[in-house]
Design an enzyme around this catalytic site. Structure first.
Site, PDB file in Angstrom:
ATOM      1  N   SER A 164       0.835  -1.194   0.000  1.00  0.00           N
ATOM      2  CA  SER A 164       0.000   0.000   0.000  1.00  0.00           C
ATOM      3  C   SER A 164       0.873   1.250   0.000  1.00  0.00           C
ATOM      4  O   SER A 164       2.083   1.171   0.204  1.00  0.00           O
ATOM      5  CB  SER A 164      -0.892   0.014   1.242  1.00  0.00           C
ATOM      6  N   LYS A 165       0.224   2.375  -0.223  1.00  0.00           N
ATOM      7  CA  LYS A 165       0.958   3.631  -0.219  1.00  0.00           C
ATOM      8  C   LYS A 165       1.585   3.872   1.159  1.00  0.00           C
ATOM      9  O   LYS A 165       2.666   4.414   1.279  1.00  0.00           O
ATOM     10  CB  LYS A 165       0.002   4.767  -0.589  1.00  0.00           C
TER      11      LYS A 165
END
Ligand code: GLU
Length: 505
Positions: free
Chosen positions: A262-263
């Site tokens: 994920s970011k």
């Protein structure tokens, strides 16, 4: 079927920055298309207006331009099957929604959000399907005139896919083999909303793949759960014979631990998850990008190519042409690929080392300018040639090589303590005089002469060379000393020695 022309597509929704996993999906589509002499389509799936983010489409296009992945047709590229932006294909979808309705494969439903909410509260795990549709407000339960009256009155409605229960749906996936799911677990998906006159992702995706003659759907694993529904839709339309082959790519996983990349992992561990820097127009947040972090696009693509696929041997550094030749969808793994960020840096290093010095010098030029350095191109090329082995990023080149361009004004204390001996000032002045007398300043000749000079005076070789380095670099590091003097030239070398003696005495 086997003679079908390969046509694949990358079909992002413009909901924000392009995730690095999306780049990998596009890359695999590109490799597959080129390998088969096929075509790669760029389609924008923007039917969900709530999630539309301005600037996202431009961002995605710029990303592929930087990466060097060209599309054959699509938004901004043109082609015979356009428009390629789904929001511009409303009428087309409406026609196909009506086709499903006329075939009895879909129906109209008027249930309001409140009514659906009430059902969910009343029935645990409520799902709109064959077991519940009879108790809902739709064209299957209402008299035809009532349906017509409500539609004419402008009541909002949706069109739902009528899924027949109790049937095994087989999805043939090139990577996963056969996936079987029973239709009873699927719900009657909304295909169209009268409120905005737009189809949902599922309908638009299938209609477009069909009309654009897509032969293979290569996309992320997160779309695998939609595949049985898509198979049923192809069948409902009567398009089984031209249904694309599916290949669902493995997830990109966190570098540490389990779960999807994920970011937040990027923020937490300090690496970009987007190809280019992204300025979120809603939050104002700025996220780092591979381009701005100093990655070479070829390195990023090579790194990504190996996340989920390998050529069957240890070969890691591969040119785009080699990737096109070697890539094989059948060799993609089913299980997720750990996003080994350190490996990404390693690839960048390998590509920097393989990049010719002229190109690297060009990339370093802006930094030199920023620092007020002007130097002949030939010198800059020589410097990057000497230093490129030592860096992972172009921007690190300046740090490690600035001493070539800017003479030391201070001398590292620790090195001075260790390397600047009592006899150093006299030895260095004598060395400066000696160098002055050299008519040939080529590195090989210099080295031979200086070595002979040291031997003749019975100086301690290490002491002389260490002090010499300190005068030139200001500290104890750097490449081979005569490579340094070669770049600096005779005058600057001697000036630096004398300046250091003055400063350190
Ligand atoms: N619009 C979908 C996405 O954003 C495309 C999925 C597909 O390739 O079918 O990824």
């Amino acid at each position: 079927m086997s003679e079908r022309k390969v046509r694949v597509r990358f079909a992002p929704s413009p909901t924000g920055a392009l995730h690095i996993g999306g780049v990998r999906t596009a890359l695999y589509n590109y490799l597959f298309a080129r390998q088969h002499g096929g075509e790669l389509i760029f389609r924008i799936e923007d039917t969900d207006s709530n999630r539309f983010v301005p600037g996202a489409e431009e961002y995605i296009l710029e990303s592929f331009k930087w990466l060097g992945i060209p599309f054959d047709e699509g938004v901004s590229f043109g082609g015979e099957y356009g428009p390629y932006r789904q929001s511009e294909r409303k009428e087309i979808y409406k026609e196909y929604v009506d086709l499903l309705l006329s075939k009895g494969k879909a129906y109209i439903a008027f249930d309001t959000p409140e009514e659906l909410e009430a059902k969910r509260a009343e029935i645990a795990n409520f799902q709109y399907d064959a077991t519940t549709r009879d108790s809902m407000c739709n064209s299957l339960t209402l008299p035809a005139e009532e349906v017509k009256r409500r539609m004419d009155a402008g009541d909002t409605y949706v069109v739902r896919f009528k899924i027949e229960p109790g049937e095994d749906v087989h999805v043939q996936d090139i990577i996963r083999g056969e996936v079987v799911i029973n239709s009873s677990i699927l719900d009657d998906k909304v295909l169209y909303k009268s409120a905005d006159g737009l189809p949902t992702y599922h309908l638009a995706n299938i209609v477009d793949d069909h009309l654009m003659l897509v032969s293979h759907v290569i996309r992320g694993e997160e779309w695998l759960p939609s595949a049985p529904l898509h198979v049923l839709l192809y069948r409902a339309f009567g398009w089984e014979d031209t249904m694309p082959a599916f290949a669902h790519l493995p997830l990109l996983l966190k570098p540490d631990g389990n779960g999807k990349l994920s970011k937040r992992d990027g923020d937490r561990l300090g690496f970009p998850v987007f190809p280019l820097e992204w300025h979120d127009p809603k939050t104002g947040d700025v996220s780092s990008g591979y381009r701005e972090s100093g990655y070479l696009p070829e390195a990023v693509l090579n790194f990504l190519a190996l996340l989920g696929w390998n050529p069957g041997n240890d070969q890691e550094v591969m040119s785009m042409d080699e990737l096109v030749q070697l890539f094989n969808l059948h060799r993609c793994s089913k299980s997720g690929a750990k996003f080994d960020y350190e490996k990404g840096k390693w690839f960048n290093h390998e590509y920097i080392v393989r990049t010719d010095n002229t190109t690297l010098a060009g990339l370093l030029l802006p930094t030199l300018k920023e620092n007020g350095v002007e130097a002949p191109m030939a010198t800059i090329e020589k410097v990057v040639g000497l230093m490129k082995e030592r860096v992972n990023f172009v921007k690190e080149l300046w740090e490690v090589s600035k001493f070539f361009f800017v003479a030391p004004t201070a001398y590292d204390e620790k090195t001075v303590k260790k390397r600047w001996k009592e006899e150093s000032p006299a030895q260095m002045l004598a060395l400066a005089d000696f160098l002055e007398g050299l008519t040939d300043f080529s590195p090989a000749y210099q080295e031979e002469q200086v070595m002979a000079w040291i031997a003749q005076h019975e100086y301690h070789m290490g002491n002389v060379m260490n002090a010499f380095r300190l005068t030139l670099v200001g500290e104890g590091k750097g490449p081979h000393i005569f490579d340094i003097t070669d770049v600096l030239g005779k005058e600057e070398t001697i000036a630096r020695i004398r300046r250091a003696v003055t400063a350190l005495s």
